[in-house]
Design a protein around this motif. Structure first.
Motif, PDB file in Angstrom:
ATOM      1  N   GLN A 175      -9.393 -33.567  35.887  1.00  0.00           N
ATOM      2  CA  GLN A 175      -8.220 -33.193  36.678  1.00  0.00           C
ATOM      3  C   GLN A 175      -7.020 -34.072  36.340  1.00  0.00           C
ATOM      4  O   GLN A 175      -5.880 -33.583  36.234  1.00  0.00           O
ATOM      5  N   LYS A 176      -7.265 -35.349  36.140  1.00  0.00           N
ATOM      6  CA  LYS A 176      -6.182 -36.263  35.785  1.00  0.00           C
ATOM      7  C   LYS A 176      -5.568 -35.888  34.438  1.00  0.00           C
ATOM      8  O   LYS A 176      -4.337 -35.884  34.277  1.00  0.00           O
ATOM      9  N   LYS A 177      -6.399 -35.563  33.461  1.00  0.00           N
ATOM     10  CA  LYS A 177      -5.894 -35.183  32.135  1.00  0.00           C
ATOM     11  C   LYS A 177      -5.192 -33.829  32.189  1.00  0.00           C
ATOM     12  O   LYS A 177      -4.183 -33.616  31.498  1.00  0.00           O
ATOM     13  N   ASP A 179      -3.593 -32.617  34.804  1.00  0.00           N
ATOM     14  CA  ASP A 179      -2.298 -32.867  35.439  1.00  0.00           C
ATOM     15  C   ASP A 179      -1.294 -33.411  34.433  1.00  0.00           C
ATOM     16  O   ASP A 179      -0.106 -33.050  34.452  1.00  0.00           O
ATOM     17  N   GLY A 180      -1.778 -34.277  33.537  1.00  0.00           N
ATOM     18  CA  GLY A 180      -0.895 -34.828  32.511  1.00  0.00           C
ATOM     19  C   GLY A 180      -0.362 -33.759  31.587  1.00  0.00           C
ATOM     20  O   GLY A 180       0.820 -33.774  31.213  1.00  0.00           O
ATOM     21  N   MET A 182      -0.129 -30.440  32.313  1.00  0.00           N
ATOM     22  CA  MET A 182       0.727 -29.528  33.080  1.00  0.00           C
ATOM     23  C   MET A 182       2.125 -30.101  33.309  1.00  0.00           C
ATOM     24  O   MET A 182       3.105 -29.366  33.349  1.00  0.00           O
ATOM     25  N   SER A 183       2.218 -31.411  33.416  1.00  0.00           N
ATOM     26  CA  SER A 183       3.526 -32.039  33.646  1.00  0.00           C
ATOM     27  C   SER A 183       4.433 -31.941  32.420  1.00  0.00           C
ATOM     28  O   SER A 183       5.642 -32.172  32.524  1.00  0.00           O
ATOM     29  N   TRP A 308      -5.797 -22.264  32.930  1.00  0.00           N
ATOM     30  CA  TRP A 308      -5.843 -23.507  33.697  1.00  0.00           C
ATOM     31  C   TRP A 308      -6.485 -23.273  35.064  1.00  0.00           C
ATOM     32  O   TRP A 308      -7.208 -24.142  35.565  1.00  0.00           O
ATOM     33  N   ILE A 312      -9.841 -25.135  36.566  1.00  0.00           N
ATOM     34  CA  ILE A 312      -9.911 -25.737  37.907  1.00  0.00           C
ATOM     35  C   ILE A 312     -11.048 -25.130  38.707  1.00  0.00           C
ATOM     36  O   ILE A 312     -11.774 -25.830  39.433  1.00  0.00           O
TER      37      ILE A 312
END
Length: 371
Positions: A175-177, A179-180, A182-183, A308, A312
């Motif tokens: 999830q952290k990767k 989010d990176g 997607m930003s 994506w 998820i």
């Protein structure tokens, strides 16, 4: 107080590190010989995957050693990167020379290729030092010993990488990767956001490596997503290669002009080189535009397919008792990477660690210029 690491997560860590350690050590002699540029590439990819593992499995190893390993592997990646970038540029220019429509462009492009080859030759002593440092130092021995200790300790236990603890931990990392990545998506609205395109490439690579580590945890359900992210990463990597090459061409144009003036006292002989260099620059610009169009179309396709959201959803699915049994170890990574067997026992000594290296079957790593 730190959260205790359970055996299933340690098993996932041990298998990942053993694969990548073998992938790295298999290339050391080839790096020294410099016969095949793929050796540098494969070693660099393995070092990056080791770094991804070191970040993900930090609590599985002694804190002091873990910090030292991260520093040394990061140093290895960086030093091999300079040589790899030159190798990619040389391959691209050689390919361009083979397809030139006009002979008048050859002189400038061949001169550019000559400078690249000279620069790569100057980097080779540093590359050899990297191989020798890894081969004779304690870092790889320590990593082999620690992973051997983990795998041997779990050998007699009925441990699976599919456990509630593992699902929870890997979900957090993925999830952290994600989010990176997607930003960074908004940067694709502007073809001139060069720096952000490069950052998006790095984010895609980090997500892909993390998903590859977690592949067996989800019984192959991540395969199509990994394949899609690899293509996204490839397109972003090709764009980055164009950006780097365009910058080098401009620097080369200015430097070669000055060399001509210094040697002849005037710039007239430079005209025969300039036409080829400018053709190469225009080719680079045109190639980038084409790749960027493919990239934006592909990104739109991924969004339309709700890739994506699918990722998820997979991450949030509870572990089911009816889930597929853990796949054979050789399928833990994409098809080109094979799972090595566990050693019978690995002590902390250098002698035993070295024996563990040679006991594992040979691995291979995927290749893509600019990766």
């Amino acid at each position: 107080m730190k959260e205790p690491i359970d055996e299933s997560y340690q098993l996932l860590a041990g298998r990942h590190f053993r694969r990548q350690l073998n992938a790295l050590t298999r290339q050391l002699e080839g790096i020294r010989q410099n016969v095949d540029s793929e050796c540098v590439h494969k070693a660099r990819v393995a070092s990056r995957r080791l770094r991804a593992g070191l970040q993900m499995f930090e609590g599985c190893f002694p804190a002091g050693r873990h910090k030292k390993w991260r520093k040394e592997i990061r140093r290895t990646t960086k030093q091999l990167g300079a040589a790899r970038d030159k190798d990619v540029a040389i391959m691209s220019i050689r390919q361009l020379l083979n397809t030139l429509p006009e002979q008048q462009h050859r002189a400038g492009i061949k001169r550019f290729l000559l400078r690249l080859e000279q620069q790569r030759k100057l980097l080779q002593p540093q590359v050899i030092k990297v191989a020798e440092r890894l081969d004779s130092g304690s870092i790889l021995d320590e990593m082999y010993s620690e992973t051997g200790r983990i795998l041997f300790g779990l050998k007699r236990h009925s441990v699976s990488v599919q456990s509630p603890y593992v699902f929870q931990r890997v979900r957090r990392h993925v999830q952290k990767k994600l989010d990176g990545l997607m930003s960074c998506q908004d940067c694709l609205a502007n073809p001139h956001e060069y720096k952000h395109h490069h950052l998006m490439r790095i984010a895609a690579k980090r997500l892909r490596y993390t998903l590859e580590i977690c592949r067996t945890v989800y019984s192959g359900r991540l395969d199509n997503i990994i394949k899609a992210i690899k293509k996204l990463q490839t397109l972003l990597g090709d764009i980055h290669d164009c950006d780097v090459r365009a910058e080098r061409l401009q620097t080369f144009l200015e430097e070669e002009h000055q060399r001509t003036v210094d040697y002849f006292g005037h710039a007239r002989p430079f005209a025969r080189l300039k036409v080829g260099i400018e053709y190469c620059q225009q080719n680079c610009i045109s190639q980038r535009e084409q790749i960027f169009e493919k990239l934006t179309d592909y990104q739109q396709t991924l969004n339309e397919q709700k890739l994506w959201e699918k990722l998820i959803r997979i991450l949030k699915e509870p572990m089911e008792t009816s889930c597929a049994a853990e796949q054979p170890a050789e399928n833990e990574q994409p098809a080109e990477i094979q799972q090595p067997t566990e050693t019978e026992q690995v002590n902390a000594s250098q002698e035993t660690a070295e024996a563990a290296r040679t006991a594992e079957p040979e691995l291979s790593s995927d290749r893509k210029p600019g990766e």
